[in-house]
Design an enzyme around this catalytic site. Structure first.
Site, short mmCIF file in Angstrom:
data_model
loop_
_atom_site.label_atom_id
_atom_site.label_comp_id
_atom_site.label_asym_id
_atom_site.label_seq_id
_atom_site.Cartn_x
_atom_site.Cartn_y
_atom_site.Cartn_z
N ASP A 163 6.68 8.98 -9.55
CA ASP A 163 6.79 8.03 -8.43
C ASP A 163 8.24 7.64 -8.18
O ASP A 163 8.56 6.46 -8.03
CB ASP A 163 5.92 6.80 -8.66
CG ASP A 163 5.65 6.04 -7.36
OD1 ASP A 163 5.77 6.67 -6.27
OD2 ASP A 163 5.31 4.86 -7.40
N ILE A 164 9.10 8.62 -8.10
CA ILE A 164 10.51 8.35 -7.83
C ILE A 164 10.67 8.06 -6.34
O ILE A 164 10.26 8.87 -5.50
CB ILE A 164 11.40 9.52 -8.27
CG1 ILE A 164 11.26 9.72 -9.77
CG2 ILE A 164 12.85 9.28 -7.87
CD1 ILE A 164 11.81 11.01 -10.27
#
Length: 178
Positions: A78-79
């Site tokens: 979830d960058i």
């Protein structure tokens, strides 16, 4: 929590302590990072100016954090700019390991419904159940483009729309490059 306990790196948010309260609520205490996040910097076009040297430094910090995660068999998954926090000294630190997962077993199936849509790679949009650290690298590339453009690079309203936006930006995959 497990990954934050195991991962100690200058560009990963530090877990200070974990404790439970009388009502059995688990409390997580993280290091204080007063600088906000990269999304706030990107969106503040009139108030915050930054240049190529800043972007290069931030991308180096982000890349080192992800390299460390991958070296320890952890996918962040979830960058995005608001998961990249800024310390008082200007260091960028990777945060929010809520979707993180170990990838030590390459045969273990994983969900494709991870990573915020604008930063999600094509293989996940198409439902891949086996993937590697490449999914985090795609997200880093999207963050890089957003830092340069100061708007999200691959933004859409739906998953089908996301596939279309990606193909418009980089071309439709062929058998050779897929």
């Amino acid at each position: 929590m497990k990954f934050l306990q195991e991962l100690s790196h200058p560009n990963i948010i530090k877990l200070q302590t974990v404790f439970s309260s009388k009502d059995e609520t688990i409390n997580i205490v993280l290091e204080y990072l007063p600088g906000g996040d990269l999304e706030q910097l990107i969106r503040n076009v009139n108030g915050v100016r930054y240049g190529a040297a800043d972007i290069k430094a931030w991308m180096g910090m982000i890349s080192r954090a992800i390299w460390f995660c991958h070296e320890n068999f952890v996918l962040h998954r979830d960058i995005k700019p608001n998961n990249l926090l800024i310390a008082a000294d200007g260091e960028v630190k990777l945060a929010d390991f809520g979707l993180a997962r170990s990838f030590a077993d390459p045969y273990r199936r994983m969900t494709s419904n991870v990573i915020t849509r604008w930063y999600r790679p094509p293989e996940l949009l198409f439902g891949a159940k086996h993937y590697s650290g490449a999914v985090d690298i795609w997200s880093i590339g999207c963050v890089f483009a957003e830092l340069m453009l100061r708007v999200p690079y691959l933004a859409s309203e739906t998953e089908i729309g996301q596939i279309s936006v990606v193909c418009q930006a980089i071309g439709t995959p062929t058998e050779e490059n897929w």
